[in-house]
Structures are given as C-alpha cells and as structure tokens.
Write an enzyme that holds these catalytic residues in place. Structure first.
Site, PDB file in Angstrom:
ATOM      1  N   SER A 139       0.853  -1.188   0.000  1.00  0.00           N
ATOM      2  CA  SER A 139       0.000   0.000   0.000  1.00  0.00           C
ATOM      3  C   SER A 139       0.890   1.241   0.000  1.00  0.00           C
ATOM      4  O   SER A 139       2.027   1.202   0.476  1.00  0.00           O
ATOM      5  CB  SER A 139      -0.903   0.021   1.238  1.00  0.00           C
ATOM      6  OG  SER A 139      -1.521   1.282   1.409  1.00  0.00           O
ATOM      7  N   TYR A 175      -1.473  -0.399  10.458  1.00  0.00           N
ATOM      8  CA  TYR A 175      -1.544  -0.732   9.033  1.00  0.00           C
ATOM      9  C   TYR A 175      -0.319  -0.225   8.287  1.00  0.00           C
ATOM     10  O   TYR A 175       0.310  -0.973   7.524  1.00  0.00           O
ATOM     11  CB  TYR A 175      -2.818  -0.130   8.438  1.00  0.00           C
ATOM     12  CG  TYR A 175      -3.012  -0.420   6.971  1.00  0.00           C
ATOM     13  CD1 TYR A 175      -3.378  -1.694   6.543  1.00  0.00           C
ATOM     14  CD2 TYR A 175      -2.827   0.568   6.010  1.00  0.00           C
ATOM     15  CE1 TYR A 175      -3.565  -1.974   5.197  1.00  0.00           C
ATOM     16  CE2 TYR A 175      -3.016   0.302   4.663  1.00  0.00           C
ATOM     17  CZ  TYR A 175      -3.380  -0.970   4.263  1.00  0.00           C
ATOM     18  OH  TYR A 175      -3.561  -1.240   2.918  1.00  0.00           O
TER      19      TYR A 175
END
Length: 282
Positions: A161, A174
């Site tokens: 990501s 995350y």
C-alpha cells in the site's frame, strides 16, 4: 510493442496461482485477471464465504481449482495446513503466489488494548502470513539450486500500500505492517533468487472496492481525494490487477515495489497552488 499490447498478449496458460483474500476487492480482480490470461486459480477467503463460493462458481471448475477458508490470525500450523491444501488442489505445481489478504486497521495507537491485540492481528495478517506462506511456497523449489541460465520457476507478488511509504494519523498498525512488507519483499527477492523465485510488490493508492463504494459515491468525498491525485481520478481494481502482469512476465524484475496510485505519492502534501506564469527570456 507497447507495454499495453505486451500485457494483453502475455499468456499464463498452464500456470497455477493462489490469490489470498480473493473473495472480493483487489484480490478478486487479480484472480480474474490471471484467469483471463489462462491461469488456473485457488481462491482464499476468511469471512466472506458466500462471495467466495459465488466467485468460484462464476469462474467454473476448469479455471478455479477450489476455494479454501483460512483465518491468517490462526496459529502457524493452520497456515501450513492451508498451504498443504492449496498444493493438493494444484497437484504440487503452484507457480504463482499473490499475498493480497490484509486488514485495514483504523485506530489511534493509544486506543489499542493493553495487550495490543489490534496491532498483533494486523501484523499477523499483513506481514507474518505473507512471510510464512512465501516460505512454504519456496520450499517446493528449494531442493536444488538452479544454474544462472534457468529463468523463473516461481513468482510471488505482495500487495502492499502507499501507506507503507507515507501515511497519516490513526493508521499506525496498518502503515507499519505495509512498510515492513515492502522491506520483506526486497529481502525475499534476494534470498529466494538462487532458487529462481522472483518477488515483487504492488502498492495501490486510492481504489474503491465493495467496502468503500458507498463513501466514494459521495461527490464531495470523491472530490477531496481526486484533488490529491495527479491524474485527478481514483483508480480501478482492474488497473491494479493489470499491474501484476508485467511483474509476472518479466524474468528480470525482482525486488521492485510498483506504485499504482495515479501519481498520489509523487506530490508532497502541500496546499494546491495556481500555476506560476511562464518564464520568458529577456
């Protein structure tokens, strides 16, 4: 031949792939793209069984070798058993592993439990599982080193990501998991190269999927995001999925992390400004 025509022409006929987290979203898009190129796939799911079964039926028995449940927060032994099931479905000939399954934890660091349960769950799914599944995958090829004239025997794609490079508040677990996955990707590429297993990652930006479609149907929210993107639009699942094909096809790409983000990370988070006047020679 252009990149687009090369991607369109590239065939995965005879290849077998596992795409984790493929009951929906980007994982489903990657699985579909691999099938469209001729591969057979194994679907993995955790909570969305109905969606996985529907996708399996949609692909058909010839294209989908099976759908397997596994919670990647489970003990190591269950993940190893999961890979054994995958190999059984593939007849011991798994060629491509796409580590896509992940959890997006949105939580202030101080709001985690005292035992950091959300942190640990995030790391288990986003980092530890790709590491372990890749290790088991490579074991198939590690019985003997290959000579330098042998091309790729296996391919691993990690779905990372843009948060792995630059993130924002309340995404600590995350972002940390994806930054670590980026680093792990490079290490895997080095350590697995002697077995002719290539390892790369794709790093998607803003891509609406099932869980976020409602939010992005709001023009105000869409506009807020598009203002941050050089191409002035969000991406699609298909565009992210297509980015995997050159990484699978090209035998000289390994250790790379490809941003697929519409130019979002190319620009610093500064206020938008008007275009300055052109400089003219005196």
């Amino acid at each position: 031949m252009s990149l687009l025509s090369t991607v369109a022409a590239f065939s995965l006929q005879g290849k077998k792939a596992l795409v984790t987290g493929s009951s929906g979203g980007i994982g489903k898009g990657i699985a579909q793209t691999l099938v469209d190129r001729g591969a057979q796939v194994v679907i993995h799911y955790n909570e969305r069984k109905a969606e996985a079964m529907e996708f399996q039926q949609q692909l058909g028995k010839k294209k989908c070798l099976g759908a397997i449940h596994c919670d990647f927060r489970d003990p190591t032994s269950k993940l190893v058993r999961f890979m054994e099931q995958v190999n059984e479905l593939c007849g011991g000939e798994l060629d491509i592993l796409v580590n896509n399954a992940g959890v997006i934890t949105k939580l202030a660091l101080e709001d985690d439990t005292d035992d950091l349960s959300f942190w640990h769950d995030t790391m288990a799914v986003n980092l530890h599982a790709p590491n372990l599944l890749s290790k088991v995958f490579v074991n198939r090829f590690s019985t003997s080193l290959m000579s330098s004239d042998v091309t790729t025997r296996g391919v691993i794609i990690n779905v990372s990501s843009i948060h792995g490079e630059r993130s924002n508040e309340y995404m600590g677990a995350y972002a940390a998991s994806k930054a670590a996955l980026d680093s792990l990707t490079r290490t895997m590429a080095i350590e697995y190269a002697p077995y002719r297993v290539r390892v790369n990652a794709i790093s998607p930006g803003v891509v609406p999927v099932e869980r976020s479609q409602a939010a992005f149907s709001d023009p105000i929210i869409m506009g807020q995001w598009c203002d941050r993107l050089a191409l002035q639009r969000v991406g699609t699942v298909q565009e992210v999925a297509e980015a995997c094909i050159p990484l699978i096809e090209n035998d000289w790409i390994t250790g790379s992390i490809w941003q697929v983000d519409g130019g979002m990370m190319a620009r610093a988070n500064m206020p938008l400004r008007d275009r300055p006047p052109a400089l003219r020679p005196e």
